[in-house]
Scaffold this motif. Sequence first.
Motif, PDB file in Angstrom:
ATOM      1  N   ASN A  12       0.828  -1.204   0.000  1.00  0.00           N
ATOM      2  CA  ASN A  12       0.000   0.000   0.000  1.00  0.00           C
ATOM      3  C   ASN A  12       0.864   1.256   0.000  1.00  0.00           C
ATOM      4  O   ASN A  12       2.071   1.191   0.205  1.00  0.00           O
ATOM      5  CB  ASN A  12      -0.954  -0.001   1.195  1.00  0.00           C
ATOM      6  N   SER A  13       0.219   2.391  -0.238  1.00  0.00           N
ATOM      7  CA  SER A  13       0.891   3.687  -0.242  1.00  0.00           C
ATOM      8  C   SER A  13      -0.161   4.771  -0.063  1.00  0.00           C
ATOM      9  O   SER A  13      -1.308   4.623  -0.499  1.00  0.00           O
ATOM     10  CB  SER A  13       1.616   3.909  -1.570  1.00  0.00           C
ATOM     11  N   SER A  14       0.239   5.850   0.546  1.00  0.00           N
ATOM     12  CA  SER A  14      -0.668   6.997   0.655  1.00  0.00           C
ATOM     13  C   SER A  14      -0.525   7.921  -0.551  1.00  0.00           C
ATOM     14  O   SER A  14      -1.305   8.853  -0.716  1.00  0.00           O
ATOM     15  CB  SER A  14      -0.375   7.772   1.942  1.00  0.00           C
ATOM     16  N   LYS A  15       0.452   7.647  -1.426  1.00  0.00           N
ATOM     17  CA  LYS A  15       0.739   8.517  -2.577  1.00  0.00           C
ATOM     18  C   LYS A  15       0.011   8.104  -3.856  1.00  0.00           C
ATOM     19  O   LYS A  15      -0.444   8.944  -4.614  1.00  0.00           O
ATOM     20  CB  LYS A  15       2.234   8.553  -2.844  1.00  0.00           C
ATOM     21  N   GLY A  16      -0.034   6.784  -4.125  1.00  0.00           N
ATOM     22  CA  GLY A  16      -0.673   6.329  -5.358  1.00  0.00           C
ATOM     23  C   GLY A  16      -0.378   4.869  -5.633  1.00  0.00           C
ATOM     24  O   GLY A  16       0.433   4.240  -4.944  1.00  0.00           O
ATOM     25  N   ASP A  19       3.306   4.077  -6.610  1.00  0.00           N
ATOM     26  CA  ASP A  19       4.162   4.039  -5.424  1.00  0.00           C
ATOM     27  C   ASP A  19       3.929   2.756  -4.624  1.00  0.00           C
ATOM     28  O   ASP A  19       4.877   2.173  -4.099  1.00  0.00           O
ATOM     29  CB  ASP A  19       3.907   5.269  -4.558  1.00  0.00           C
ATOM     30  N   ALA A  20       2.693   2.304  -4.562  1.00  0.00           N
ATOM     31  CA  ALA A  20       2.387   1.054  -3.864  1.00  0.00           C
ATOM     32  C   ALA A  20       3.067  -0.125  -4.560  1.00  0.00           C
ATOM     33  O   ALA A  20       3.618  -1.006  -3.901  1.00  0.00           O
ATOM     34  CB  ALA A  20       0.877   0.839  -3.791  1.00  0.00           C
ATOM     35  N   ALA A  21       3.069  -0.141  -5.900  1.00  0.00           N
ATOM     36  CA  ALA A  21       3.742  -1.207  -6.637  1.00  0.00           C
ATOM     37  C   ALA A  21       5.246  -1.146  -6.396  1.00  0.00           C
ATOM     38  O   ALA A  21       5.898  -2.187  -6.216  1.00  0.00           O
ATOM     39  CB  ALA A  21       3.437  -1.098  -8.131  1.00  0.00           C
ATOM     40  N   ALA A  22       5.802   0.053  -6.372  1.00  0.00           N
ATOM     41  CA  ALA A  22       7.231   0.209  -6.093  1.00  0.00           C
ATOM     42  C   ALA A  22       7.559  -0.273  -4.682  1.00  0.00           C
ATOM     43  O   ALA A  22       8.614  -0.889  -4.461  1.00  0.00           O
ATOM     44  CB  ALA A  22       7.643   1.668  -6.272  1.00  0.00           C
ATOM     45  N   ASN A  23       6.671  -0.015  -3.733  1.00  0.00           N
ATOM     46  CA  ASN A  23       6.863  -0.502  -2.361  1.00  0.00           C
ATOM     47  C   ASN A  23       6.874  -2.028  -2.318  1.00  0.00           C
ATOM     48  O   ASN A  23       7.655  -2.629  -1.573  1.00  0.00           O
ATOM     49  CB  ASN A  23       5.775   0.033  -1.435  1.00  0.00           C
ATOM     50  N   ALA A  24       5.997  -2.654  -3.106  1.00  0.00           N
ATOM     51  CA  ALA A  24       5.943  -4.122  -3.147  1.00  0.00           C
ATOM     52  C   ALA A  24       7.257  -4.695  -3.651  1.00  0.00           C
ATOM     53  O   ALA A  24       7.800  -5.636  -3.067  1.00  0.00           O
ATOM     54  CB  ALA A  24       4.786  -4.581  -4.034  1.00  0.00           C
ATOM     55  N   SER A  37      10.249  -9.327 -13.166  1.00  0.00           N
ATOM     56  CA  SER A  37       9.109  -8.510 -13.570  1.00  0.00           C
ATOM     57  C   SER A  37       8.084  -8.432 -12.450  1.00  0.00           C
ATOM     58  O   SER A  37       8.125  -9.197 -11.489  1.00  0.00           O
ATOM     59  CB  SER A  37       8.440  -9.084 -14.829  1.00  0.00           C
ATOM     60  N   VAL A  38       7.188  -7.468 -12.608  1.00  0.00           N
ATOM     61  CA  VAL A  38       6.073  -7.316 -11.676  1.00  0.00           C
ATOM     62  C   VAL A  38       4.805  -7.128 -12.507  1.00  0.00           C
ATOM     63  O   VAL A  38       4.792  -6.385 -13.493  1.00  0.00           O
ATOM     64  CB  VAL A  38       6.304  -6.139 -10.688  1.00  0.00           C
ATOM     65  N   TYR A  39       3.773  -7.853 -12.137  1.00  0.00           N
ATOM     66  CA  TYR A  39       2.483  -7.779 -12.832  1.00  0.00           C
ATOM     67  C   TYR A  39       1.464  -7.221 -11.844  1.00  0.00           C
ATOM     68  O   TYR A  39       1.258  -7.795 -10.766  1.00  0.00           O
ATOM     69  CB  TYR A  39       2.057  -9.180 -13.306  1.00  0.00           C
ATOM     70  N   LEU A  40       0.864  -6.104 -12.204  1.00  0.00           N
ATOM     71  CA  LEU A  40      -0.145  -5.487 -11.346  1.00  0.00           C
ATOM     72  C   LEU A  40      -1.446  -6.247 -11.529  1.00  0.00           C
ATOM     73  O   LEU A  40      -2.106  -6.161 -12.563  1.00  0.00           O
ATOM     74  CB  LEU A  40      -0.315  -4.015 -11.713  1.00  0.00           C
ATOM     75  N   ASN A  41      -1.802  -7.017 -10.512  1.00  0.00           N
ATOM     76  CA  ASN A  41      -2.942  -7.919 -10.583  1.00  0.00           C
ATOM     77  C   ASN A  41      -4.248  -7.225 -10.206  1.00  0.00           C
ATOM     78  O   ASN A  41      -5.269  -7.431 -10.842  1.00  0.00           O
ATOM     79  CB  ASN A  41      -2.679  -9.117  -9.660  1.00  0.00           C
ATOM     80  N   GLU A  42      -4.207  -6.389  -9.183  1.00  0.00           N
ATOM     81  CA  GLU A  42      -5.429  -5.782  -8.662  1.00  0.00           C
ATOM     82  C   GLU A  42      -5.112  -4.458  -7.973  1.00  0.00           C
ATOM     83  O   GLU A  42      -4.060  -4.299  -7.360  1.00  0.00           O
ATOM     84  CB  GLU A  42      -6.037  -6.749  -7.647  1.00  0.00           C
ATOM     85  N   GLN A  43      -6.029  -3.499  -8.084  1.00  0.00           N
ATOM     86  CA  GLN A  43      -5.888  -2.209  -7.416  1.00  0.00           C
ATOM     87  C   GLN A  43      -7.140  -1.939  -6.591  1.00  0.00           C
ATOM     88  O   GLN A  43      -8.242  -2.277  -7.008  1.00  0.00           O
ATOM     89  CB  GLN A  43      -5.769  -1.070  -8.433  1.00  0.00           C
ATOM     90  N   SER A  44      -6.947  -1.309  -5.434  1.00  0.00           N
ATOM     91  CA  SER A  44      -8.078  -0.872  -4.630  1.00  0.00           C
ATOM     92  C   SER A  44      -7.631   0.328  -3.815  1.00  0.00           C
ATOM     93  O   SER A  44      -6.454   0.668  -3.786  1.00  0.00           O
ATOM     94  CB  SER A  44      -8.589  -1.994  -3.724  1.00  0.00           C
ATOM     95  N   ALA A  45      -8.581   0.951  -3.165  1.00  0.00           N
ATOM     96  CA  ALA A  45      -8.255   2.121  -2.354  1.00  0.00           C
ATOM     97  C   ALA A  45      -9.245   2.216  -1.199  1.00  0.00           C
ATOM     98  O   ALA A  45     -10.373   1.735  -1.290  1.00  0.00           O
ATOM     99  CB  ALA A  45      -8.317   3.391  -3.193  1.00  0.00           C
ATOM    100  N   ASP A  49     -14.073  10.348   4.237  1.00  0.00           N
ATOM    101  CA  ASP A  49     -14.621  11.686   4.021  1.00  0.00           C
ATOM    102  C   ASP A  49     -14.549  12.116   2.558  1.00  0.00           C
ATOM    103  O   ASP A  49     -14.222  13.260   2.244  1.00  0.00           O
ATOM    104  CB  ASP A  49     -13.900  12.717   4.902  1.00  0.00           C
ATOM    105  N   GLY A  50     -14.819  11.179   1.656  1.00  0.00           N
ATOM    106  CA  GLY A  50     -14.865  11.492   0.237  1.00  0.00           C
ATOM    107  C   GLY A  50     -13.513  11.601  -0.449  1.00  0.00           C
ATOM    108  O   GLY A  50     -13.442  12.005  -1.606  1.00  0.00           O
ATOM    109  N   GLU A  51     -12.431  11.222   0.229  1.00  0.00           N
ATOM    110  CA  GLU A  51     -11.100  11.289  -0.364  1.00  0.00           C
ATOM    111  C   GLU A  51     -10.368   9.962  -0.184  1.00  0.00           C
ATOM    112  O   GLU A  51     -10.535   9.287   0.833  1.00  0.00           O
ATOM    113  CB  GLU A  51     -10.278  12.401   0.285  1.00  0.00           C
ATOM    114  N   ILE A  52      -9.556   9.628  -1.167  1.00  0.00           N
ATOM    115  CA  ILE A  52      -8.747   8.408  -1.072  1.00  0.00           C
ATOM    116  C   ILE A  52      -7.645   8.638  -0.047  1.00  0.00           C
ATOM    117  O   ILE A  52      -6.917   9.617  -0.111  1.00  0.00           O
ATOM    118  CB  ILE A  52      -8.146   8.038  -2.436  1.00  0.00           C
ATOM    119  N   THR A  53      -7.559   7.709   0.897  1.00  0.00           N
ATOM    120  CA  THR A  53      -6.538   7.832   1.942  1.00  0.00           C
ATOM    121  C   THR A  53      -5.419   6.799   1.805  1.00  0.00           C
ATOM    122  O   THR A  53      -4.333   7.009   2.324  1.00  0.00           O
ATOM    123  CB  THR A  53      -7.172   7.688   3.342  1.00  0.00           C
ATOM    124  N   ASP A  54      -5.697   5.702   1.104  1.00  0.00           N
ATOM    125  CA  ASP A  54      -4.704   4.645   0.997  1.00  0.00           C
ATOM    126  C   ASP A  54      -4.902   3.890  -0.312  1.00  0.00           C
ATOM    127  O   ASP A  54      -6.014   3.457  -0.615  1.00  0.00           O
ATOM    128  CB  ASP A  54      -4.847   3.689   2.187  1.00  0.00           C
TER     129      ASP A  54
END
Length: 66
Positions: A12-16, A19-24, A37-45, A49-54
């Motif tokens: 996970n990441s609070s930036k995007g 960045d979360a993939a880079a953290n992984a 290689s890295v394959y992005l399998n799934e994204q969620s957030a 209060d109406g804003e993405i936090t993670d």
Amino acid sequence: MAVLKVIEVLANSSKGWEDAAANAVAQASKSVKNIRSVYLNEQSATVKDGEITDYRVNVKITFEVN
């Protein structure tokens, strides 16, 4: 002939998502060598209060086994 293995990593990441993939990859590379290689399998957030936090990703990381 190369033997490759795939592991699944959650991060996970609070930036995007990028960045979360880079953290992984950064975290996996601490114990796994020869990452190919890295394959992005799934994204969620998570939203608060109406804003993405993670930003969260589920990635598959491929590496060569010696």
